[in-house]
Design an enzyme around this catalytic site. Structure first.
Site, PDB file in Angstrom:
ATOM      1  N   ASN A   1      12.653   5.563  -3.659  1.00 35.20           N
ATOM      2  CA  ASN A   1      13.136   4.755  -4.788  1.00 35.20           C
ATOM      3  C   ASN A   1      14.656   4.897  -4.904  1.00 35.20           C
ATOM      4  O   ASN A   1      15.228   5.968  -4.662  1.00 35.20           O
ATOM      5  CB  ASN A   1      12.423   5.103  -6.102  1.00 35.20           C
ATOM      6  CG  ASN A   1      12.471   6.559  -6.488  1.00 35.20           C
ATOM      7  OD1 ASN A   1      12.547   7.439  -5.637  1.00 35.20           O
ATOM      8  ND2 ASN A   1      12.431   6.821  -7.777  1.00 35.20           N
TER       9      ASN A   1
ATOM     10  N   GLU B   1       7.966   2.062  -2.192  1.00 36.98           N
ATOM     11  CA  GLU B   1       7.067   1.219  -1.380  1.00 36.98           C
ATOM     12  C   GLU B   1       7.760  -0.074  -0.972  1.00 36.98           C
ATOM     13  O   GLU B   1       7.652  -0.528   0.167  1.00 36.98           O
ATOM     14  CB  GLU B   1       5.798   0.873  -2.166  1.00 36.98           C
ATOM     15  CG  GLU B   1       4.958   2.067  -2.580  1.00 36.98           C
ATOM     16  CD  GLU B   1       5.347   2.646  -3.924  1.00 36.98           C
ATOM     17  OE1 GLU B   1       6.545   2.672  -4.272  1.00 36.98           O
ATOM     18  OE2 GLU B   1       4.434   3.087  -4.641  1.00 36.98           O
TER      19      GLU B   1
HETATM   20  N1  THU Z   1       8.484   4.337  -8.545  1.00 37.64           N
HETATM   21  C1  THU Z   1       8.287   4.143  -7.212  1.00 37.64           C
HETATM   22  O1  THU Z   1       9.220   4.249  -6.400  1.00 37.64           O
HETATM   23  N2  THU Z   1       7.043   3.817  -6.798  1.00 37.64           N
HETATM   24  C2  THU Z   1       5.954   3.739  -7.599  1.00 37.64           C
HETATM   25  O2  THU Z   1       4.872   3.413  -7.137  1.00 37.64           O
HETATM   26  C3  THU Z   1       6.074   4.043  -9.022  1.00 37.64           C
HETATM   27  C4  THU Z   1       7.450   4.180  -9.535  1.00 37.64           C
HETATM   28  C5  THU Z   1       9.828   4.703  -9.011  1.00 37.64           C
HETATM   29  C6  THU Z   1      10.527   3.676  -9.835  1.00 37.64           C
HETATM   30  C7  THU Z   1      11.501   4.539 -10.612  1.00 37.64           C
HETATM   31  O3  THU Z   1      12.652   4.758  -9.804  1.00 37.64           O
HETATM   32  C8  THU Z   1      10.760   5.861 -10.788  1.00 37.64           C
HETATM   33  O4  THU Z   1       9.731   5.864  -9.801  1.00 37.64           O
HETATM   34  C9  THU Z   1      10.148   6.050 -12.154  1.00 37.64           C
HETATM   35  O5  THU Z   1       9.350   4.979 -12.513  1.00 37.64           O
END
Ligand code: THU
Length: 135
Positions: free
Chosen positions: A42, A55
């Site tokens: 992320n 993802e």
């Molecule tokens: N996040 C992801 O990268 N993937 C997920 O499936 C759920 C949430 C990230 C988005 C944000 O940067 C952090 O996790 C908190 O929501």
């Protein structure tokens, strides 16, 4: 590459997470039918909404390099500085994955890289989906 190895790749990718706002680090590893693995983390932003999930980072990296067929994705998450644990994709990421996967066979793997691990098929995550075949 087996599911356990893919989960470990997701944990490695999580180390690159840029998540100073949520303090929640996520890593993903997407296995293409070619055998190649595309990883993602992320990437958050001071303006909040431009941030991207792990993802989607992995999917966009793969598709932008010519891959469109995938077998499985592994995901791990957790607060920065903590051990990776089980996380399932958010709704937006489910929709993005839906574009490129065979729902009955594509595996979504999550858990602890050195511990409990689960694998489900995509149709469990996004039943009654709206995808390319819906148009
Ligand atoms: N996040 C992801 O990268 N993937 C997920 O499936 C759920 C949430 C990230 C988005 C944000 O940067 C952090 O996790 C908190 O929501």
């Amino acid at each position: 590459m087996d599911d356990r190895e893919l989960l470990k790749e997701a944990a490695k990718a999580r180390a690159f997470s840029y998540s100073p706002y949520s303090d929640f680090a996520v890593g993903a590893a997407l296995l293409a039918k070619s055998g190649k693995v595309y990883t993602g983390c992320n990437v958050e932003n001071a303006a909040f909404t431009p941030g991207n999930c792990a993802e989607r980072t992995a999917v966009f990296k793969a598709v932008s390099e010519g891959e469109k067929e995938f077998e499985a994705v592994a995901i791990v998450g957790g607060k920065n500085g903590t051990k990776p644990r089980s996380v399932y994709p958010c709704g937006v990421c489910r929709q993005v994955l839906c574009e490129f996967v065979d729902a009955e066979s594509f595996r979504v793997i999550t858990g602890e890289p050195d511990g409990e691990m689960t694998a489900i098929t995509f149709d469990t995550l996004l039943p009654l989906s709206f995808g390319p075949k819906s148009l």
